[in-house]
Design a protein around this motif. Sequence first.
Motif, PDB file in Angstrom:
ATOM      1  N   LYS A 380       0.802  -1.222   0.000  1.00 55.34           N
ATOM      2  CA  LYS A 380       0.000   0.000   0.000  1.00 55.34           C
ATOM      3  C   LYS A 380       0.837   1.275   0.000  1.00 55.34           C
ATOM      4  O   LYS A 380       0.497   2.253  -0.667  1.00 55.34           O
ATOM      5  N   LEU A 381       1.922   1.280   0.766  1.00 55.33           N
ATOM      6  CA  LEU A 381       2.686   2.508   0.950  1.00 55.33           C
ATOM      7  C   LEU A 381       4.128   2.413   0.471  1.00 55.33           C
ATOM      8  O   LEU A 381       4.868   3.402   0.533  1.00 55.33           O
ATOM      9  N   GLY A 382       4.544   1.247   0.021  1.00 50.98           N
ATOM     10  CA  GLY A 382       5.877   1.109  -0.557  1.00 50.98           C
ATOM     11  C   GLY A 382       6.922   0.628   0.435  1.00 50.98           C
ATOM     12  O   GLY A 382       6.742   0.685   1.661  1.00 50.98           O
ATOM     13  N   MET A 383       8.030   0.171  -0.108  1.00 50.25           N
ATOM     14  CA  MET A 383       9.118  -0.367   0.720  1.00 50.25           C
ATOM     15  C   MET A 383       9.727   0.714   1.605  1.00 50.25           C
ATOM     16  O   MET A 383      10.021   0.487   2.785  1.00 50.25           O
ATOM     17  N   LEU A 384       9.943   1.902   1.041  1.00 46.37           N
ATOM     18  CA  LEU A 384      10.595   2.961   1.798  1.00 46.37           C
ATOM     19  C   LEU A 384       9.790   3.335   3.030  1.00 46.37           C
ATOM     20  O   LEU A 384      10.326   3.459   4.132  1.00 46.37           O
ATOM     21  N   TRP A 385       8.475   3.503   2.860  1.00 41.03           N
ATOM     22  CA  TRP A 385       7.609   3.855   3.988  1.00 41.03           C
ATOM     23  C   TRP A 385       7.660   2.762   5.048  1.00 41.03           C
ATOM     24  O   TRP A 385       7.762   3.049   6.241  1.00 41.03           O
ATOM     25  N   THR A 386       7.595   1.518   4.618  1.00 41.91           N
ATOM     26  CA  THR A 386       7.571   0.394   5.557  1.00 41.91           C
ATOM     27  C   THR A 386       8.895   0.287   6.311  1.00 41.91           C
ATOM     28  O   THR A 386       8.914   0.001   7.518  1.00 41.91           O
ATOM     29  N   ILE A 387       9.990   0.521   5.620  1.00 42.48           N
ATOM     30  CA  ILE A 387      11.300   0.491   6.272  1.00 42.48           C
ATOM     31  C   ILE A 387      11.387   1.591   7.322  1.00 42.48           C
ATOM     32  O   ILE A 387      11.853   1.370   8.445  1.00 42.48           O
ATOM     33  N   ARG A 388      10.922   2.788   6.960  1.00 45.45           N
ATOM     34  CA  ARG A 388      10.931   3.898   7.927  1.00 45.45           C
ATOM     35  C   ARG A 388      10.056   3.588   9.136  1.00 45.45           C
ATOM     36  O   ARG A 388      10.415   3.892  10.270  1.00 45.45           O
ATOM     37  N   LYS A 389       8.910   2.988   8.880  1.00 44.56           N
ATOM     38  CA  LYS A 389       8.004   2.648   9.972  1.00 44.56           C
ATOM     39  C   LYS A 389       8.677   1.660  10.931  1.00 44.56           C
ATOM     40  O   LYS A 389       8.590   1.796  12.160  1.00 44.56           O
ATOM     41  N   ASN A 390       9.351   0.662  10.380  1.00 39.64           N
ATOM     42  CA  ASN A 390      10.053  -0.313  11.214  1.00 39.64           C
ATOM     43  C   ASN A 390      11.183   0.334  12.009  1.00 39.64           C
ATOM     44  O   ASN A 390      11.366   0.042  13.203  1.00 39.64           O
ATOM     45  N   LEU A 391      11.955   1.194  11.360  1.00 40.31           N
ATOM     46  CA  LEU A 391      13.050   1.875  12.057  1.00 40.31           C
ATOM     47  C   LEU A 391      12.516   2.755  13.176  1.00 40.31           C
ATOM     48  O   LEU A 391      13.095   2.811  14.273  1.00 40.31           O
ATOM     49  N   MET A 392      11.410   3.445  12.910  1.00 46.22           N
ATOM     50  CA  MET A 392      10.837   4.307  13.941  1.00 46.22           C
ATOM     51  C   MET A 392      10.372   3.484  15.132  1.00 46.22           C
ATOM     52  O   MET A 392      10.561   3.872  16.294  1.00 46.22           O
ATOM     53  N   GLU A 393       9.750   2.352  14.858  1.00 39.59           N
ATOM     54  CA  GLU A 393       9.293   1.494  15.953  1.00 39.59           C
ATOM     55  C   GLU A 393      10.471   1.015  16.796  1.00 39.59           C
ATOM     56  O   GLU A 393      10.400   1.004  18.032  1.00 39.59           O
ATOM     57  N   ILE A 394      11.581   0.680  16.159  1.00 39.17           N
ATOM     58  CA  ILE A 394      12.773   0.226  16.883  1.00 39.17           C
ATOM     59  C   ILE A 394      13.304   1.323  17.806  1.00 39.17           C
ATOM     60  O   ILE A 394      13.525   1.100  19.002  1.00 39.17           O
ATOM     61  N   VAL A 395      13.494   2.532  17.255  1.00 39.44           N
ATOM     62  CA  VAL A 395      14.109   3.599  18.062  1.00 39.44           C
ATOM     63  C   VAL A 395      13.154   4.103  19.141  1.00 39.44           C
ATOM     64  O   VAL A 395      13.585   4.464  20.250  1.00 39.44           O
TER      65      VAL A 395
END
Length: 496
Positions: A380-395
């Motif tokens: 739905k939102l692309g790889m870049l968005w999903t990667i950013r979402k995962n990184l944000m959740e980690i930090v």
Amino acid sequence: MDTLSELIGLLNDTDELDFKQFLKHKNKRNDVKNIDLFDLIKTDDINAQKSLYKKAKNKDAYHALRKRLQDSLLLYLSQKTFESDSSEWYDALRLLVVARFLFEHDLTKLALKCLGRAAKIAEKLEQFSLLHDIYLLRLQYVHLQDAQELEQLTERFLSNQAHMQCEAKLNLAYAFLRRELQEVNLKGKIVNLTGLILATLRKYKIALSELMTYKALYQILYIANEYAAIYQNYGLVARFVKRTYDFMQSQNERKPGHLFYHLSIIYFLANFQLRNKNFNACATYLREMNVLMDEQRAYRSMFFLRQQLLLALSLHFSGKADQALDMIERALATVSKKSKSEDVDDLRICLVMFLAQHNDRTCLRPLALLTHTDAWYEKKLGMLWTIRKNLMEIVVQAQFGHIDLAVSRLTSFKRRYKAYLLTIGEERVLHFVGFVEKYLDQPNVASDVNFQQQVLAMLHVTANTDIFNLSFIAWLIARWKKKTPYEITLELVGGG
């Protein structure tokens, strides 16, 4: 959620009552179970089949019932849309349908009046396919009109066919570019955007002059913005942005049919300015969007959430954090069933970032609402968005002391995305993850001078000057500085 449940989710309370009446009128027998099935799906009854059919052998009957209910719902929605849509395109289509009916009943004069009105609307909206159908119907009954009419109609028909052919070529080119972009986004394919666009124009025999329309420029700018987002470098699309801006400045008049494309282009231009840290210019474009959205209220619901998102981001990164936070919260308060889930998730992840940058642990609440799978977000939102979402959740989890959860998320992230990031040459993301991993393993490493120097060296990577990348780096720097991530982000953005 299955397709039938998703369709039912489109109905409001009034629609549900109307649809039940529609089914009652449609049912020829008293023992039809479609209304019962509708009610069971509305209540999320997982035992719907057992409730309707007691015997296991009636499984086929249950699935046939679901199929018939879905077909009925599609028919109801199509009729409701046709009757209730007030757009000019639908007005023209209604006139075309009525004209065909009138011709069949020998009311030629009135039918021609309807077609004339429909043609004027279609021409104004540049709806060449609809105009094609209007002309075909007129040609079918041209023998009932004046002798000169055939010659005039033939000229208009052929001219419209040329427009249709041009539009078809542009749509083919756009579809091809979208597919190539998907290869870049999901499979890490490396392409040169300018070369790709020029090769595509040659492939479909499109002249550069044919690109000078609102729709064509919208399509090119969409591709360009997506491409720039993937490579974190909006300078790559500067020539397309300038060409679009020059075109818009040269237009003395904009037709009503251009409004969607005009709004989309203004949105892309605002996003371009935001990502290049020109926040005042971004806000200027967004104010223009606001004026344009008032011209046709239907477009306000379509563009409002994403316009508010960009405006909040421009306020946030220009130091007006309270205004930005208030804007995001007010935008989320307007969310309804009709709101696009992608737009809502964009706002939620933005709210998470705003709050986390101020060390406000309430950011965990909107973060918990981002419940879809990575596969769903990727689609739905692309790889870049999903990667950013995962990184944000980690930090964020690490920031508020949930170290075990952060480590678990980081491990999953590397397992899912390491190969992809290496394929597309995004080692810098893995470098960032490596620093986070070191910090999670040993928080005291943040006070090590060597660690600090390595983190600060990331600021010299061109792609890391993007506002969102700077926000992640600011989080690392905040581990050893006595400042909030937001304060450091403003310092980095101001010096970017």
